[in-house]
Design a protein around this motif. Structure first.
Motif: not given
Length: 126
Positions: A32, A59, A97, A99
């Motif tokens: 992330t 992410i 967020s 992906e």
């Protein structure tokens, strides 16, 4: 005749277990990243990707003031020209967020002149 452990697990159960393991592994190994680090999604963020390696499933977290900015997932042409093509996905929560998909990933801010001022990033996820 003795049966092994594998013979005792029904095929649908074994398939579900394998799927769980594969998905768990993918999630556990995804990274992330906060785009722009402490500065967030702001001017001159374009160089933020330098020196970073991205993988499909990672992410990206975009933090910004939604009154001033947004995030638009675009193709390479729209990235290069700072335009929003038909069907582009627009995010505007201020804390998005996203992906990464395998291959090219491009994001811009579509507020007037923001993309031209460096609020855009591009990366290739392996």
């Amino acid at each position: 005749m003795a049966r092994g452990v594998a013979a005792a697990i029904p095929i649908p159960t074994a398939t579900a277990l394998l799927l769980f393991v594969v998905l768990h592994w993918r999630i556990a190994h995804a990274a992330t990243y906060t785009v722009g680090d402490s500065s967030g999604w702001s001017f001159n963020v374009e160089s933020w990707t330098n020196g970073k390696s991205f993988r499909a499933g990672d992410i990206l977290v975009f933090n910004y003031d939604p009154k001033d900015h947004n995030v638009v997932a675009v193709d390479q042409y729209s990235y290069d020209t700072c335009t929003v093509g038909e069907g582009a996905k627009v995010y505007n929560s201020g804390n998005d967020s996203i992906e990464l998909v395998k291959g090219e990933n491009c994001f811009i801010c579509s507020s007037l002149f923001h993309c031209d001022s460096g609020i855009k990033i591009h990366m290739i996820a392996l």
